[in-house]
Write a protein that holds these residues in place. Structure first.
Motif, short mmCIF file in Angstrom:
data_model
loop_
_atom_site.label_atom_id
_atom_site.label_comp_id
_atom_site.label_asym_id
_atom_site.label_seq_id
_atom_site.Cartn_x
_atom_site.Cartn_y
_atom_site.Cartn_z
N ARG A 1 0.86 -1.18 0.00
CA ARG A 1 0.00 0.00 0.00
C ARG A 1 0.90 1.24 0.00
N LEU A 2 0.98 1.88 -1.13
CA LEU A 2 1.92 2.98 -1.32
C LEU A 2 1.22 4.33 -1.16
N GLU A 3 1.79 5.17 -0.32
CA GLU A 3 1.27 6.52 -0.15
C GLU A 3 1.64 7.38 -1.37
N THR A 4 0.65 8.01 -1.95
CA THR A 4 0.84 8.71 -3.22
C THR A 4 1.82 9.88 -3.15
N HIS A 5 1.93 10.51 -2.00
CA HIS A 5 2.80 11.69 -1.89
C HIS A 5 4.16 11.37 -1.29
N PHE A 6 4.45 10.09 -1.10
CA PHE A 6 5.74 9.66 -0.56
C PHE A 6 6.73 9.53 -1.72
N ASP B 1 -3.78 7.89 -0.01
CA ASP B 1 -3.33 9.25 0.31
C ASP B 1 -3.90 9.63 1.67
N HIS B 2 -3.06 9.61 2.68
CA HIS B 2 -3.51 9.91 4.04
C HIS B 2 -3.09 11.30 4.51
N LEU B 3 -2.62 12.13 3.62
CA LEU B 3 -2.30 13.50 4.02
C LEU B 3 -3.58 14.31 4.21
N PRO B 4 -3.69 15.06 5.29
CA PRO B 4 -4.86 15.93 5.52
C PRO B 4 -4.69 17.24 4.74
N ASP C 1 -6.60 19.45 3.25
CA ASP C 1 -7.38 20.65 3.56
C ASP C 1 -6.80 21.40 4.75
N ARG C 2 -6.46 20.65 5.79
CA ARG C 2 -5.88 21.29 6.99
C ARG C 2 -4.54 21.91 6.67
N LEU C 3 -3.71 21.19 5.94
CA LEU C 3 -2.38 21.70 5.64
C LEU C 3 -2.46 22.94 4.76
N ALA C 4 -3.37 22.92 3.79
CA ALA C 4 -3.52 24.08 2.90
C ALA C 4 -3.99 25.31 3.66
N ALA C 5 -4.78 25.07 4.72
CA ALA C 5 -5.29 26.18 5.53
C ALA C 5 -4.34 26.59 6.63
N GLY C 6 -3.19 25.91 6.73
CA GLY C 6 -2.23 26.24 7.78
C GLY C 6 -2.66 25.79 9.16
N ARG C 7 -3.55 24.85 9.23
CA ARG C 7 -4.08 24.36 10.51
C ARG C 7 -3.38 23.07 10.91
N THR C 8 -3.33 22.80 12.20
CA THR C 8 -2.72 21.57 12.70
C THR C 8 -3.66 20.39 12.45
N PRO C 9 -3.16 19.32 11.84
CA PRO C 9 -4.02 18.15 11.59
C PRO C 9 -4.49 17.51 12.89
N LEU D 1 5.58 17.31 2.25
CA LEU D 1 4.96 16.42 1.27
C LEU D 1 3.82 17.12 0.55
N HIS D 2 3.03 17.86 1.31
CA HIS D 2 1.91 18.59 0.71
C HIS D 2 2.41 19.64 -0.28
N ALA D 3 3.53 20.26 0.02
CA ALA D 3 4.07 21.32 -0.84
C ALA D 3 4.52 20.78 -2.19
N ARG D 4 4.78 19.46 -2.28
CA ARG D 4 5.25 18.87 -3.53
C ARG D 4 4.10 18.22 -4.31
N ALA D 5 2.88 18.56 -3.98
CA ALA D 5 1.72 17.89 -4.59
C ALA D 5 1.72 18.00 -6.12
#
Length: 380
Positions: free
Chosen positions: A131-136, A159-162, A164-172, A196-200
């Motif tokens: 099971r490979l994480e897409t953003h890894f 893809d288990h990155l949150p 929406d939270r990361l884009a809003a600068g909020r803590t997951p 990881l989110h920054a490299r989407a």
């Protein structure tokens, strides 16, 4: 291999129940040979369960974080538990993820090595799903190397990155707990997710290239938690033709209309609802939007889920059992199992007709599990 003929049992064949004898020899179901006969009056014979996705093995491999590293012994216990629940073929779903801990590459390598060591010594057919994480992105090359080294034939993308939270600068949510499981501080874990989110923007092209290489190897590919028809279409275009645990009816319907396989969680069927608030697997089964019911995190669930579909009048017993035997075998490309027919692998379970308790399991013609009153029939 054991050579036996089973008499007087109800036998679940693709077309339904009959009471004709069933024989096995040389690890295969066969025409009635001149072998020892066992009277199984009061019992049912069903195809062995093929589990397309399950991570219930984790508690045997790491019962307490950092406490034990007896991986091979743990995998032997996994095989025994699978057999006790009628599972004769199991795809062990192991993460390859930035999340670390039991989902990280180091733990995955230990699981893969344990399966390689134990699989040849047990009757149950132990297989691997990565099971490979897409953003890894930095883990793609090593994951591909692991697929080649360990002969992994099934890769599913998560893809288990949150986002929406990361884009809003909020803590997951649950950051501290997840960080502890990964062996990182909360600050380091958050920084990793943000990176990881920054490299989407790099992810789609990297996935396209990786999927093309995996497809060339003949690897079965799937996506996990499809939320929409558009998401399913993206994965289909990459050659990922299995939709695991779609979150919405829209995604499941899109998969079915395009000829993709749909895997649903057996625990969801037993519960009658998704524990995460997604679409009910029972509703999808009732609509015919399911090819396989998988154990997910609970190995007793497939057998129970199949019967639940019968109890509710959604499916016949033959239709329900096909979702845990023939259906998953087909989507995994295993044409030699999933049905009780001459020439196929002797994967079968012996179930008490009254209690529906599994009392014996044969995998590849070998005894994998036996318990209860049925033992007297074999020993007499």
């Amino acid at each position: 291999m054991i050579a036996l003929s089973f008499d007087n049992a109800r036998v679940l064949r693709p077309e339904g129940w009959d009471d004709q004898p069933l024989s096995m020899a040389g690890g295969r179901i066969c025409a009635d040979p001149q072998v020892r006969r066992v009277d199984l009056a009061g019992y049912d014979l069903l195809p062995g369960i093929v589990d397309a996705h399950g991570d219930g093995f984790e508690r045997h491999m790491a019962p307490r974080r950092g406490a034990l590293r007896e991986r091979d012994a743990g995998m032997v216990a996994v095989a025994a538990e699978l057999a006790a629940n009628g599972i004769t073929t199991a795809a062990l779903a192991q993460f390859w993820s930035w999340e670390g801990g039991m989902r990280g590459p180091d733990f995955a390598a230990e699981v893969f090595a344990a399966v390689a060591a134990v699989a040849p010594t047990v009757p149950v057919d132990l297989r691997l799903q990565l099971r490979l994480e897409t953003h890894f992105l930095d883990g793609f090359a090593a994951a591909e190397a692991a697929v080649a080294r360990w002969g992994i034939g099934h890769v599913v993308f998560n893809d288990h990155l949150p986002h929406d939270r990361l884009a809003a600068g909020r803590t997951p949510p649950r950051l501290t707990g997840q960080a502890l499981k990964s062996g990182r501080s909360p600050e380091a874990h958050l920084a990793l997710m943000q990176g990881l989110h920054a490299r989407a923007a790099e992810v789609p092209a990297a996935l396209d290239a990786l999927c093309a290489r995996l497809a060339a190897r003949g690897v079965t590919m799937g996506s996990h938690d499809d939320g929409s028809a558009d998401t399913r279409a993206l994965w289909r275009a990459r050659g990922a033709r299995v939709s695991e645990f779609p979150e919405t009816r829209e995604a499941a319907l899109a998969a079915r209309q395009a000829g993709d396989a749909v895997v649903l969680g057996a625990p969801n069927v037993v519960r009658g609802a998704s524990h995460a608030g997604n679409v009910s697997a029972l509703d999808l089964v009732a609509e015919g939007l399911c090819d396989a019911l998988a154990s997910d995190y609970h190995y007793p669930a497939p057998a129970r889920a199949a019967w639940r579909c019968v109890e509710l009048g959604i499916l016949t017993e033959a239709q329900a059992w096909a979702l845990v035997s023939e259906g998953p075998a087909r989507l995994l490309g295993l044409t030699d199992r999933g049905r009780l027919e001459p020439g196929l692998r002797a994967d079968l379970i012996v179930r008490d007709s009254t209690t529906r308790r599994i009392e014996a399991t044969f995998a590849g013609g070998q005894l994998a599990f036996m318990s209860g009153a049925v033992a007297a029939r074999f020993l007499s």
